[in-house]
Design an enzyme around this catalytic site. Structure first.
Site, PDB file in Angstrom:
ATOM      1  N   ARG A  46       0.701  -1.069  -0.490  1.00 62.16           N
ATOM      2  CA  ARG A  46      -0.253   0.267  -0.074  1.00 62.16           C
ATOM      3  C   ARG A  46       0.599   1.105  -0.170  1.00 62.16           C
ATOM      4  NH1 ARG A  46      -5.419   0.772   4.210  1.00 62.16           N
ATOM      5  NH2 ARG A  46      -3.472   0.119   5.633  1.00 62.16           N
TER       6      ARG A  46
ATOM      7  N   ARG B  67       2.511   4.303   5.159  1.00 66.78           N
ATOM      8  CA  ARG B  67       2.001   4.132   6.643  1.00 66.78           C
ATOM      9  C   ARG B  67       3.083   3.309   7.401  1.00 66.78           C
ATOM     10  NH1 ARG B  67      -4.319   3.192   6.713  1.00 66.78           N
ATOM     11  NH2 ARG B  67      -3.618   2.350   8.897  1.00 66.78           N
TER      12      ARG B  67
HETATM   13  P1  ADP Z   1      -8.706   0.264   4.120  1.00 65.29           P
HETATM   14  O1  ADP Z   1      -9.228   1.145   3.420  1.00 65.29           O
HETATM   15  O2  ADP Z   1      -9.705  -1.203   4.194  1.00 65.29           O
HETATM   16  O3  ADP Z   1      -7.649  -0.081   5.191  1.00 65.29           O
HETATM   17  P2  ADP Z   1      -7.834   0.500   1.924  1.00 65.29           P
HETATM   18  O4  ADP Z   1      -8.494   0.773   0.480  1.00 65.29           O
HETATM   19  O5  ADP Z   1      -6.521   1.228   1.714  1.00 65.29           O
HETATM   20  O6  ADP Z   1      -7.554  -0.407   2.500  1.00 65.29           O
HETATM   21  O7  ADP Z   1      -7.110  -0.569   0.399  1.00 65.29           O
HETATM   22  C1  ADP Z   1      -5.659  -1.485   1.192  1.00 65.29           C
HETATM   23  C2  ADP Z   1      -4.238  -2.220  -0.008  1.00 65.29           C
HETATM   24  O8  ADP Z   1      -5.322  -3.067  -1.340  1.00 65.29           O
HETATM   25  C3  ADP Z   1      -4.181  -0.490  -1.086  1.00 65.29           C
HETATM   26  O9  ADP Z   1      -2.974  -0.886  -1.805  1.00 65.29           O
HETATM   27  C4  ADP Z   1      -5.581  -0.364  -2.019  1.00 65.29           C
HETATM   28  O10 ADP Z   1      -4.878  -0.287  -3.593  1.00 65.29           O
HETATM   29  C5  ADP Z   1      -5.587  -2.073  -2.412  1.00 65.29           C
HETATM   30  N1  ADP Z   1      -6.872  -2.739  -3.196  1.00 65.29           N
HETATM   31  C6  ADP Z   1      -7.390  -1.933  -2.273  1.00 65.29           C
HETATM   32  N2  ADP Z   1      -8.680  -3.173  -3.541  1.00 65.29           N
HETATM   33  C7  ADP Z   1      -8.425  -3.641  -3.718  1.00 65.29           C
HETATM   34  C8  ADP Z   1      -8.679  -4.669  -4.896  1.00 65.29           C
HETATM   35  N3  ADP Z   1     -10.583  -5.471  -4.906  1.00 65.29           N
HETATM   36  N4  ADP Z   1      -7.863  -5.771  -5.053  1.00 65.29           N
HETATM   37  C9  ADP Z   1      -6.497  -5.533  -4.807  1.00 65.29           C
HETATM   38  N5  ADP Z   1      -5.789  -4.828  -3.617  1.00 65.29           N
HETATM   39  C10 ADP Z   1      -6.693  -3.165  -3.727  1.00 65.29           C
HETATM   40  P1  AMP Z   2      -6.670   3.004   9.643  1.00 69.63           P
HETATM   41  O1  AMP Z   2      -7.007   4.390   8.605  1.00 69.63           O
HETATM   42  O2  AMP Z   2      -8.388   3.149   9.335  1.00 69.63           O
HETATM   43  O3  AMP Z   2      -6.316   1.813   9.595  1.00 69.63           O
HETATM   44  O4  AMP Z   2      -6.863   2.885  10.815  1.00 69.63           O
HETATM   45  C1  AMP Z   2      -5.566   3.197  11.655  1.00 69.63           C
HETATM   46  C2  AMP Z   2      -5.289   3.229  12.748  1.00 69.63           C
HETATM   47  O5  AMP Z   2      -5.714   4.624  13.482  1.00 69.63           O
HETATM   48  C3  AMP Z   2      -6.048   1.927  13.598  1.00 69.63           C
HETATM   49  O6  AMP Z   2      -5.493   0.833  13.572  1.00 69.63           O
HETATM   50  C4  AMP Z   2      -5.859   2.537  15.231  1.00 69.63           C
HETATM   51  O7  AMP Z   2      -5.060   2.270  15.600  1.00 69.63           O
HETATM   52  C5  AMP Z   2      -6.636   3.501  14.836  1.00 69.63           C
HETATM   53  N1  AMP Z   2      -8.270   4.249  15.022  1.00 69.63           N
HETATM   54  C6  AMP Z   2      -8.989   4.345  13.519  1.00 69.63           C
HETATM   55  N2  AMP Z   2     -10.339   4.250  13.832  1.00 69.63           N
HETATM   56  C7  AMP Z   2     -10.573   3.432  14.505  1.00 69.63           C
HETATM   57  C8  AMP Z   2     -11.605   3.592  16.087  1.00 69.63           C
HETATM   58  N3  AMP Z   2     -12.937   3.475  15.319  1.00 69.63           N
HETATM   59  N4  AMP Z   2     -11.516   3.004  16.632  1.00 69.63           N
HETATM   60  C9  AMP Z   2      -9.997   2.593  16.997  1.00 69.63           C
HETATM   61  N5  AMP Z   2      -9.174   2.594  16.606  1.00 69.63           N
HETATM   62  C10 AMP Z   2      -9.279   3.170  15.516  1.00 69.63           C
END
Ligand code: ADP
Ligand code: AMP
Length: 213
Positions: A127, A160
């Site tokens: 990612r 990240r």
């Molecule tokens: P979340 O918001 O659930 O944490 P993201 O939208 O950031 O997840 O997606 C996580 C990673 O997977 C990113 O690198 C994104 O580009 C990739 N990704 C998202 N959807 C798909 C998919 N359907 N197939 C392959 N890779 C994907």
């Molecule tokens: P995300 O961007 O959704 O993957 O969140 C990144 C990080 O933020 C998580 O691993 C948690 O540490 C914190 N976080 C985000 N949303 C929440 C939530 N609803 N409750 C608790 N922690 C959260």
């Protein structure tokens, strides 16, 4: 339309939420993005949250519920919103129900993206995110047009801090223990829709819009 995108970290919630924003012109409310913004701004809340986030732990419910309450009160949420990464615990889900029922609102759909853990690990490992607009890319599965540059806003993409192999294990464990139980909560409310999130990106988007009708 009041929507929620649901699933494990890396399931594709943020990626799909961007398409919902475009289609319905309602804001994406990502607690992760809000916390990261608070860290950039070096607020006391951000500094406290950072410790949990860097370790792949959930930030305490009281903090999260506070920021969601303030956000949902804002004018731009009055015609609908897309919750992304919230709720993640039963206490958060109950607080959301309480907040929404007090303002006469209800959730229309919980769009849940089902992705096996092995694939989650690959997605998180590749990612790349835009720190400015929150767009999410993948070096193999969803690359930006120009390497390292956000297609949407031209900012430099970053990895990240919590997207590392150790933290991911913890985040997945927390998802299974604390967040996955919400599936039954939303099934009981009759708003839960399961989508196969392991498919290629455009197929996931297609299935999501089919659910929405
Ligand atoms: P979340 O918001 O659930 O944490 P993201 O939208 O950031 O997840 O997606 C996580 C990673 O997977 C990113 O690198 C994104 O580009 C990739 N990704 C998202 N959807 C798909 C998919 N359907 N197939 C392959 N890779 C994907
Ligand atoms: P995300 O961007 O959704 O993957 O969140 C990144 C990080 O933020 C998580 O691993 C948690 O540490 C914190 N976080 C985000 N949303 C929440 C939530 N609803 N409750 C608790 N922690 C959260």
């Amino acid at each position: 339309m009041n929507l929620m995108v649901f699933g494990a970290p890396g399931a594709g919630k943020g990626t799909q939420a961007k398409f919902l924003v475009e289609k319905y012109n309602i804001p994406q409310i990502s607690t992760g993005d809000m916390l990261r913004a608070a860290i950039v701004d070096k607020t006391a809340m951000g500094m406290e949250a950072k410790k949990f986030m860097d370790a792949g732990e959930l930030v305490p419910d009281s903090t999260i519920i506070g920021i969601i309450k303030d956000r949902l009160d804002k004018e731009d949420c009055q015609n609908g919103f897309i919750l992304d990464g919230f709720p993640r615990t039963l206490a958060q889900a109950e607080a959301l129900e309480d907040l929404m029922s007090k303002s006469g609102k209800k959730l229309d759909f919980v769009l849940s993206f089902d992705v096996p853990d092995e694939l989650i690990i690959q997605r998180i490992a590749g990612r790349r995110v835009c720190p400015k607009c929150g767009a999410s890319y993948h070096v193999v599965f969803n690359p930006s047009k120009k390497e390292g540059i956000c297609d949407a806003c031209g900012d430099n993409l970053i990895i990240r801090k919590d997207d590392n192999a150790d933290t991911v294990k913890n985040r997945l464990q927390n998802y299974h223990n604390q967040t996955a139980p919400l599936i039954d909560f939303y099934k009981n409310m009759g708003v839960f829709a399961q989508i196969d999130g392991s498919q290629e990106l455009s197929k996931v988007t297609k299935d999501m819009f089919e659910v929405l009708g």
